[in-house]
Design a protein around this motif. Structure first.
Motif, PDB file in Angstrom:
ATOM      1  N   GLY A 248       0.815  -1.195   0.000  1.00 45.10           N
ATOM      2  CA  GLY A 248       0.000   0.000   0.000  1.00 45.10           C
ATOM      3  C   GLY A 248       0.853   1.251   0.000  1.00 45.10           C
ATOM      4  O   GLY A 248       1.922   1.310  -0.615  1.00 45.10           O
ATOM      5  N   ASN A 249       0.397   2.259   0.732  1.00 47.12           N
ATOM      6  CA  ASN A 249       1.065   3.552   0.753  1.00 47.12           C
ATOM      7  C   ASN A 249       2.229   3.497   1.733  1.00 47.12           C
ATOM      8  O   ASN A 249       2.056   3.542   2.939  1.00 47.12           O
ATOM      9  N   GLY A 250       3.414   3.386   1.205  1.00 45.79           N
ATOM     10  CA  GLY A 250       4.607   3.289   2.036  1.00 45.79           C
ATOM     11  C   GLY A 250       5.593   2.334   1.386  1.00 45.79           C
ATOM     12  O   GLY A 250       5.341   1.846   0.287  1.00 45.79           O
ATOM     13  N   PRO A 251       6.704   2.090   2.037  1.00 47.27           N
ATOM     14  CA  PRO A 251       7.087   2.534   3.361  1.00 47.27           C
ATOM     15  C   PRO A 251       7.749   3.903   3.332  1.00 47.27           C
ATOM     16  O   PRO A 251       8.116   4.417   2.272  1.00 47.27           O
ATOM     17  N   GLY A 252       7.926   4.465   4.519  1.00 46.10           N
ATOM     18  CA  GLY A 252       8.745   5.648   4.657  1.00 46.10           C
ATOM     19  C   GLY A 252      10.111   5.273   5.196  1.00 46.10           C
ATOM     20  O   GLY A 252      10.361   4.126   5.584  1.00 46.10           O
ATOM     21  N   GLY A 253      10.999   6.235   5.215  1.00 47.04           N
ATOM     22  CA  GLY A 253      12.304   6.028   5.838  1.00 47.04           C
ATOM     23  C   GLY A 253      13.373   5.405   4.971  1.00 47.04           C
ATOM     24  O   GLY A 253      14.438   5.041   5.469  1.00 47.04           O
ATOM     25  N   LEU A 254      13.122   5.262   3.672  1.00 49.81           N
ATOM     26  CA  LEU A 254      14.138   4.663   2.801  1.00 49.81           C
ATOM     27  C   LEU A 254      15.419   5.493   2.726  1.00 49.81           C
ATOM     28  O   LEU A 254      16.519   4.927   2.787  1.00 49.81           O
TER      29      LEU A 254
ATOM     30  N   GLN B 158      -6.900   3.055   0.762  1.00 49.21           N
ATOM     31  CA  GLN B 158      -6.276   3.673   1.937  1.00 49.21           C
ATOM     32  C   GLN B 158      -5.859   5.081   1.574  1.00 49.21           C
ATOM     33  O   GLN B 158      -5.971   5.502   0.419  1.00 49.21           O
ATOM     34  N   GLU B 159      -5.365   5.811   2.556  1.00 49.16           N
ATOM     35  CA  GLU B 159      -4.874   7.165   2.313  1.00 49.16           C
ATOM     36  C   GLU B 159      -3.901   7.164   1.147  1.00 49.16           C
ATOM     37  O   GLU B 159      -2.977   6.351   1.076  1.00 49.16           O
TER      38      GLU B 159
END
Length: 957
Positions: A488-494, A864-865
């Motif tokens: 889905g929407n993500g991930p963050g922090g790459l 999702q968002e």
């Protein structure tokens, strides 16, 4: 005990050997077979292997195939739990059994020729008969098996019969995170084996980076001759050869040499890549240089065919990877189709080749009875590793063997490692599941947080109880075999992970989980996920966790991966008038790239040109002087941004000339003040027909909410603190911690109530204070609007102040406006063209973009968002309903949808979302980061939206 429950590897198959191209005759048995499915072994017909058996009433089935994908039985998805009672090596009586029959004609030229029958993949256990004679039983679904059929083949008509059981003792070793899909899913081939032929071949091709010489030793049958015409090599198998001046193979320069290994009876073709893998001073090297894995975990999946992946799709997958700066693949969690490895040799990928081995379902049981430590499964475990190594040993792309995945610890894994190291000492052995790393050569973790990776990079990780093992592990190179769980929407922090990989030589990258979403095509055009087939146990949307959709369409996160994995790092320094260029390739220089620049004022291109790319060897850096015209061009009244792109100078086999490899941006001029002009005076507040009016805006005098803007009715939600939960919001790795979705729901962020505190006039405008909070708790937020108007513009200055004791972070701080549905397109100046979120925005660039409202949405298979455009300075919403302008001071995130946030959160699939009577604009001053809690990485502090004071301004007109 039944043959399919025997914990051994099966019987009757020949010793494993390399997959090679040979001039010996081959006969494909792929095609249409007769097929019968029984719900249990007891219901399967007796005597179906006989020639006189009447199969006229049977169905027809294409082979290769996964039979549930053709309407026989149903797919089932689990991540960890076994979908049957855990009682190794036994399986339930309800064991779907598929009987396959095919007749084929043997060409006359095959008369008296020795031959083998090869199955490249059967899930999960097969019993095989040829012309009524049993050949044997095989397990190990993703591994090849060959039977000697020389004595049973006959000229003319032959009958092959195969009984396939969905469940077997082998199923306990195949609990990978994927659909359970039984069937003969890879090629079935009859292969002639001429007397005196090349029974097997193992090409050991090394490279001495000090001398530039290649070393070659080809193990094969006595008397076989080895030829590499391009290098002038002709020698006998078993004789080592040193070849000066060879071009080495790497993932960046995949130089292959065509070779043949021949006897008088058979010629085998190989593609040889000279390369040496080593661990030197705790760092994994290839050809003497540290390498960095910018990798993905890849399952084999086709949304229509299941486990069957056509060759054109294999190539398409790899081309998309190369185009997005992915250079490595972990074959999670089994060997792939061998054609994929040939393509990896050709196109250039580092490959961690993994055995078909996972016993994850024993983890919830405390690993009681784990086959990895059960002596009854020792030979089956070793058999799987042998078949992996022997099949794939000649591929230069394979730089690491992996014992499997999430199988706990035990003697059988140790035995697999020992055998592998003895058979092929030229490649390191990997396995993540044993934290001591006692039997392997690299330290591997999955889903380590940024803080843990930082500690490991400094060799300051938590010590092991055994000091000898601790010292050994601390000296190893480190790889994240899985990290940054997509879905889905993500991930963050790459970007933060990437920075650690470059900071610490020990940290040699990793493999993002995962490449592709495993959705199964539905008749309505959508995709099915876990639970859609009536499974008793399933893991729902967890199978939707890829960088690309099932049809290989990239998701927004793939652009983020491409940016973070850039092999050339560019940084524009306007103050110094230079571009900094750093070559982050492992081997490649920059001669294949050219620099292109473009100058934009408020997103409108005003100049462009080219810069000479300095030819930098791997690891080098330099500065390039920026063109003066890019810095000194007479300006307009707006922001000026310089974009520099590194693009391919010529066509490559994986991308055309002009393909972008890297980019950088910098603001080179800030918005200038407009020339002196008459400033419209504030219009103040007046009353008309019972409404309060400020410029083009009408307000409810009781609630203070905006009800009309010019000619449009408006629905105004003064404050939003919630978003439609993402898949990451709904997950957590730590069983003791509640996920964000649950915490937000418990706090009531999705059911806020509004109490108007005051509606007042003052300072030439309207001041509205609204207390916003959920039922049942005493925490709230005070939203204070100061509405003013100049000319035809309506401006809101908004302050948000938390009240009381909040125990959860907020999902967002935003304002939502509902407009009539007659708006269709959005033009904006800000980050784009795709979505951007606080911790997933590296790929976005500042510019002017136009998209339809439909195009702004990301059709995640589980809604999702999504779709936020960040750092928006101004935007225009247009359509038959007219034109609305909005601007931010300085920037806001903007989301535009044809449905509400509640509609989005309630949907189970995209088809559930239908446009309503409004277009909904949400302006966010802040939003919580996406993170990757699925993988245990806590949200990084800058992106953790704790309740705090915020102030933002927007203007409508």
């Amino acid at each position: 005990m039944t043959y399919y429950e025997d914990p051994g590897p099966g019987y009757g198959a020949l010793p494993p050997r390399a997959a090679v191209r040979s001039d010996a005759p081959r006969l494909s048995l792929n095609g249409t077979w007769r097929f019968h499915l029984a719900d249990s072994v007891a219901e399967a017909p007796d005597g179906f292997e006989r020639a006189d058996y009447d199969d006229s009433g049977w169905d027809r089935l294409t082979v290769p195939s996964s039979w549930p994908m053709h309407g026989f039985g149903r797919p089932a998805y689990t991540n960890i739990p076994y979908p049957f009672p855990v009682d190794p090596p036994f399986v339930p009586d309800e064991n779907p059994t598929g009987d396959h029959r095919v007749e084929f004609d043997l060409p006359e030229a095959w008369r008296d020729l020795p031959a083998v029958l090869r199955f490249d993949g059967v899930d999960s256990c097969a019993r095989v008969w040829l012309n009524g004679t049993e050949l044997g039983v095989v397990r190990g679904s993703r591994l090849p098996s060959e039977f000697d059929v020389s004595a049973w083949l006959r000229p003319g008509r032959n009958l092959l019969a195969v009984r396939v059981h969905q469940w077997s003792s082998g199923s306990y070793l195949e609990d990978q995170d994927m659909w359970w899909l039984p069937g003969i899913f890879r090629d079935v081939t009859l292969i002639a084996r001429p007397v005196g032929g090349v029974e097997d071949v193992f090409a050991h091709a090394g490279y001495d980076h000090h001398t530039g010489a290649g070393t070659l030793l080809v193990d094969s049958v006595p008397g076989a001759r080895v030829r590499i015409p391009e290098l002038g090599v002709e020698t006998e198998a078993g004789q080592p050869v040193t070849i000066p001046g060879v071009e080495p193979w790497s993932a960046e320069l995949p130089r292959l040499y065509d070779a043949v290994v021949a006897t008088a009876a058979e010629t085998v073709e190989l593609r040889i890549g000279f390369r040496t893998v080593a661990i030197e001073d705790g760092v994994l090297t290839v050809n003497g240089r540290r390498i960095l894995f910018h990798g993905v975990n890849r399952h084999e999946h086709d949304p229509v065919l299941g486990r069957v992946v056509p060759e054109y799709r294999l190539r398409q997958e790899l081309l998309i990877m190369k185009q997005h700066n992915i250079n490595a693949i972990r074959t999670s969690h089994y060997p792939p189709d061998s054609r994929m490895l040939a393509l990896c040799d050709e196109l250039g990928f580092w490959v961690m080749d993994e055995c078909d081995y996972e016993t994850h379902g024993f983890q919830p049981l405390g690993w009681r009875g784990n086959p990895s430590d059960d002596p009854r499964f020792e030979e089956a475990s070793l058999d799987r590793m042998r078949r992996l190594v022997e099949r794939d040993k000649n591929h230069p792309c394979v730089v690491m063997w992996s014992l499997g995945n999430e199988a706990g610890t035990g003697r059988n894994l140790d035995a697999m490692a020992a055998w592998t190291r003895h058979r092929d000492p030229s490649r390191p052995v990997h396995y993540e599941g044993d934290p001591t790393c006692a039997a392997v050569d690299v330290y591997s973790r999955m889903y380590a947080s940024h803080a843990e990776v930082d500690a490991i990079g400094r060799r300051a990780e938590e010590p092991l109880p055994d000091p000898v093992l601790d010292a050994r592990r601390r000296a190893m190179p480190f790889v994240l075999c899985e990290y940054s769980h997509a879905g889905g929407n993500g991930p963050g922090g790459l970007p933060e992970y990437e920075e650690l990989f470059h900071r610490y030589p020990r940290c040699q990258g990793g493999f993002v989980w995962e490449w592709m979403e495993h959705g199964i095509s539905r008749p309505d055009g959508g995709y099915a996920y876990g639970g859609d087939f009536g499974e008793e146990l399933h893991n729902g949307t967890y199978v939707l966790d890829g960088l690309v959709f099932p049809d290989l369409t990239p998701q927004p996160v793939l652009a983020e991966v491409r940016k973070v994995f850039e092999p050339v790092h560019l940084k524009v320094d306007p103050a110094a008038g230079v571009l900094q260029v750093m070559n982050r390739y492992d081997f490649l220089d920059t001669s294949h790239l050219v620099l292109q620049w473009a100058l934009g004022d408020d997103g409108v291109a005003v100049a462009r040109g080219r810069l000479a790319m300095p030819v930098l060897p791997a690891g080098a850096e330099a500065t390039v002087e920026l063109p003066k015209q890019a810095l000194d061009l007479p300006g307009r009244f707006g922001e000026r941004w310089l974009t520099v792109r590194a693009v391919l100078t010529a066509d490559h086999q994986w991308a055309p000339a002009g393909h972008e490899v890297a980019f950088a941006q910098a603001q080179v001029a800030f918005a200038q003040a407009l020339p002196a002009q008459v400033t419209p005076s504030r219009s103040g507040v007046r009353t008309e027909s019972g409404a309060l009016v400020v410029g083009p805006g009408r307000f409810d005098p009781r609630t203070g909410r905006l009800t009309r803007l010019r000619e449009w009715d408006i629905e105004h939600v003064p404050l939003e603190l919630w978003r439609a939960p993402t898949q990451h919001d709904a997950r957590t790795w730590d069983a003791t911690t509640l996920d964000r979705k649950t915490r937000w729901a418990a706090a009531g962020l999705h059911r806020l109530r509004y109490r108007t505190v005051s509606v007042e006039t003052g300072d030439g405008g309207l001041i509205v204070a609204t207390l916003v909070g959920p039922a049942a708790i005493d925490a709230a937020a005070l939203a204070t609007y100061r509405w003013t108007s100049e000319g035809d513009r309506l401006t809101a200055d908004v302050e948000v102040e938390p009240v009381g004791n909040w125990t959860v972070p907020w999902a967002r701080i935003g304002v939502t406006l509902g407009l009539p549905a007659g708006f269709r397109d959005l033009t904006w100046f800000g980050l784009g063209p795709a979505q951007a979120y606080p911790d997933a925005r590296a790929a976005a660039r500042v510019g002017r973009f136009t998209r339809s409202i439909d195009e702004l949405q990301v059709p995640y298979l589980y809604p999702q968002e999504n779709g936020a455009r960040a750092d928006v300075r101004w935007a225009k919403l247009s359509g038959p309903a007219g034109l609305v302008r909005l601007s931010a001071d300085p920037v806001l995130a903007l989301t535009v949808r044809s449905w509400t946030t509640a509609d989005l959160a309630a949907a189970d699939r995209p088809a559930d979302l239908a446009p309503g009577p409004n277009v909904w604009l949400t302006l966010d001053a802040a939003q919580h980061g996406l993170g990757s809690p699925t993988s245990g990485a806590p949200i990084l502090p800058p992106y953790d939206l704790q309740p705090r004071h915020h102030r933002f301004t927007f203007t409508l007109g």
